[in-house]
Design an enzyme around this catalytic site. Structure first.
Site, PDB file in Angstrom:
ATOM      1  N   ASP A 148      27.211  43.405  50.526  1.00  0.00           N
ATOM      2  CA  ASP A 148      28.648  43.648  50.766  1.00  0.00           C
ATOM      3  C   ASP A 148      29.529  43.152  49.627  1.00  0.00           C
ATOM      4  OD1 ASP A 148      27.946  44.609  53.297  1.00  0.00           O
ATOM      5  OD2 ASP A 148      28.169  42.640  54.200  1.00  0.00           O
TER       6      ASP A 148
ATOM      7  N   HIS B 179      27.304  51.409  51.967  1.00  0.00           N
ATOM      8  CA  HIS B 179      28.432  51.236  51.077  1.00  0.00           C
ATOM      9  C   HIS B 179      29.616  51.931  51.698  1.00  0.00           C
ATOM     10  CE1 HIS B 179      25.875  49.906  47.871  1.00  0.00           C
ATOM     11  NE2 HIS B 179      25.161  50.991  47.937  1.00  0.00           N
TER      12      HIS B 179
HETATM   13  P1  GDP Z   1      28.361  47.107  49.070  1.00  0.00           P
HETATM   14  O1  GDP Z   1      27.264  47.213  50.061  1.00  0.00           O
HETATM   15  O2  GDP Z   1      28.107  46.033  48.054  1.00  0.00           O
HETATM   16  O3  GDP Z   1      28.714  48.405  48.459  1.00  0.00           O
HETATM   17  O4  GDP Z   1      29.644  46.592  49.853  1.00  0.00           O
HETATM   18  P2  GDP Z   1      30.353  47.280  51.117  1.00  0.00           P
HETATM   19  O5  GDP Z   1      30.756  48.648  50.797  1.00  0.00           O
HETATM   20  O6  GDP Z   1      29.571  47.042  52.341  1.00  0.00           O
HETATM   21  O7  GDP Z   1      31.620  46.319  51.273  1.00  0.00           O
HETATM   22  C1  GDP Z   1      32.578  46.273  50.372  1.00  0.00           C
HETATM   23  C2  GDP Z   1      33.883  46.568  51.052  1.00  0.00           C
HETATM   24  O8  GDP Z   1      34.877  46.055  50.245  1.00  0.00           O
HETATM   25  C3  GDP Z   1      34.194  48.045  51.189  1.00  0.00           C
HETATM   26  O9  GDP Z   1      34.917  48.246  52.373  1.00  0.00           O
HETATM   27  C4  GDP Z   1      35.052  48.334  49.974  1.00  0.00           C
HETATM   28  O10 GDP Z   1      35.951  49.399  50.175  1.00  0.00           O
HETATM   29  C5  GDP Z   1      35.768  47.052  49.830  1.00  0.00           C
HETATM   30  N1  GDP Z   1      36.121  46.666  48.470  1.00  0.00           N
HETATM   31  C6  GDP Z   1      35.384  46.795  47.337  1.00  0.00           C
HETATM   32  N2  GDP Z   1      36.033  46.241  46.302  1.00  0.00           N
HETATM   33  C7  GDP Z   1      37.196  45.741  46.797  1.00  0.00           C
HETATM   34  C8  GDP Z   1      38.288  45.024  46.228  1.00  0.00           C
HETATM   35  O11 GDP Z   1      38.316  44.701  45.039  1.00  0.00           O
HETATM   36  N3  GDP Z   1      39.307  44.682  47.062  1.00  0.00           N
HETATM   37  C9  GDP Z   1      39.307  44.986  48.397  1.00  0.00           C
HETATM   38  N4  GDP Z   1      40.340  44.608  49.128  1.00  0.00           N
HETATM   39  N5  GDP Z   1      38.283  45.638  48.958  1.00  0.00           N
HETATM   40  C10 GDP Z   1      37.250  46.009  48.182  1.00  0.00           C
END
Ligand code: GDP
Length: 425
Positions: free
Chosen positions: A12, A40
């Site tokens: 995440d 994601h």
């Molecule tokens: P992954 O598995 O590493 O891709 O992570 P996830 O998608 O499960 O979780 C990341 C969450 O953080 C998602 O809802 C993204 O839209 C959100 N996200 C990613 N980068 C940022 C950021 O810089 N700021 C904010 N507020 N949200 C972010």
């Protein structure tokens, strides 16, 4: 050039966003491990999508999306995920599936559920996507490769042989209904028809792509601390989450991975069980979770509330080292703008001694966090486009983390959108 995008923490971290962003300049994006057990979240012009099996590059018309041999391939899941995209108006993506990928069988999902039930309170916090039974079978050599779907006679014989074994466990250990081999065989033929248009000798394809100088991304799932060898065993996932495994799970030479972009989250969050040294609770945690919005609240696959914590420099430095990070993307920094001060865990106290090295699980269980506090910046940094425009306290936080990690932070993400990124060179 091959670039890996992997997580330094518990998952995440926002790898999906970084991959989606970098995919703009890429030709090929590959999933090399894991399955549909994590996801994601991608936000773009077409809407908001939770991808579980497809790589994050599927939204661009120019990219080829690949499911590598290292992935736990849930065929109906893949089929539905493709459909969910096209239903929302995304142009049909170009997808290839490795003929050496193994298939998530319906019984893997059942066994995952039954085993969690059997373990009760001692469970591993599985997502019940069948991942652990899948990889167990793969290494016990009773898994099914995509290629095996295309030899009906051999497939039928193998289905019968494997069912014999599975049914002993179902009857005597779990007291659940047996699998009907005939029915399973029919299901597999349906799987074959679903996957057929995408099947490809992926490592051969990538060999040529590398020779032609294509830009290739390896997209990791979860993070360093969930790696079965280097993570918080046994509270880990069942396939390697490390960039090094990208070579195996995609079928390319290890020396071709020239860049390992490691995604680090500006605070900590984790889904599932396991030691979590800088974890916070109560109102403090609720507030961070709420502020985190999509980034904070719930795992993309399970919908389980995430456990929250302050930035853990010990775990993150280790996470970067074990990935072999060549650069770091620091994400969700915008979420922290409300805090008066930001605790950063800079050491673990274990049996009265402070260490900066991430220990094995047995020691980790005893670790207490040692905090340093940095002043907050008390404003919203979303919309800011250059590093210099960030408040001084915010830059100090980034630079403190960079020093702790010992790896250059080249990107700072200040929002979930594709363009919400600040480059630092
Ligand atoms: P992954 O598995 O590493 O891709 O992570 P996830 O998608 O499960 O979780 C990341 C969450 O953080 C998602 O809802 C993204 O839209 C959100 N996200 C990613 N980068 C940022 C950021 O810089 N700021 C904010 N507020 N949200 C972010």
């Amino acid at each position: 050039m091959v670039r890996a995008i992997v997580g330094a923490n518990w998952g995440d971290e926002g790898k999906g966003k970084i991959t989606d962003m970098l995919a703009r300049e890429s030709d090929i994006i590959i999933r090399f491990q894991g399955g549909s057990n994590a996801g994601h979240t991608i936000i773009n012009n077409y809407g908001k999508f939770a991808l579980h099996l497809l790589p994050s590059g599927v939204f661009y018309g120019h990219t080829t999306s690949i499911i590598g041999n290292g992935v736990a391939l849930n065929i109906p899941y893949l089929f539905n995920e493709i459909k969910a995209l096209t239903d929302k108006g995304v142009p049909a993506p170009r997808i290839l599936v490795s003929d050496r990928a193994q298939i998530m069988m319906p019984y893997h999902v059942l066994f995952d559920t039954y085993e969690e039930e059997r373990l009760g309170g001692k469970s591993f916090g599985s997502t019940k996507s069948g991942i652990a039974p899948f990889y167990s079978d793969k290494y016990a050599k009773i898994g099914f490769q995509v290629s095996e779907l295309f030899d009906e006679a051999a497939l039928k014989e193998k289905v019968e042989r494997v069912c014999e074994l599975k049914n002993v466990l179902l009857e005597h250990l779990y007291h659940k209904p047996a699998i009907d081999p005939e029915e399973l065989f029919k299901t597999l033929l349906e799987y074959r028809d679903m996957v057929k248009p995408y099947v490809c000798d992926v490592s051969r394809y990538l060999h040529d792509a590398i020779k032609e100088g294509k830009n290739i991304l390896l997209e990791g799932q979860l993070g360093s601390l969930k790696d079965p060898d280097h993570g918080i065993y046994p509270m880990v996932t069942s396939s390697s989450t490390l960039a090094a495994y990208g070579a195996i799970g995609a079928g390319i030479p290890p020396y071709e991975i020239k860049n390992i972009t490691t995604v680090v989250k500006a605070y900590s969050s984790a889904v599932g069980a396991g030691a979590f040294v800088s974890e916070i609770f109560g109102q403090e945690a609720d507030e961070l979770r709420r502020r985190g919005g999509d980034a904070g609240e719930f795992g993309a696959t399970t919908g389980r509330p995430r456990r929250m914590g302050w930035f853990d420099a010990v775990a993150s430095r280790y996470g970067c080292r074990i990935q072999g990070a060549t650069e770091v993307a620091l994400t969700v920094l915008d979420v922290l703008g409300y805090l008066d001060e930001l605790p950063v865990c800079v050491g673990y106290e274990i049996d009265g001694k402070v260490t900066k090295d991430f220990p094995t699980t047995v020691e980790l269980e005893k670790a207490k966090p040692v905090y340093t506090r940095l002043p907050g910046w008390k404003c919203d940094i979303r919309g800011i486009k250059t590093y210099e425009e960030l408040p001084k306290e915010c830059r100090d936080y980034v630079e403190f983390i960079e020093k702790e990690l010992g790896v250059k932070i080249t990107m700072v993400s200040n929002g979930p959108g594709r363009d919400e990124i600040i480059y630092r060179r």
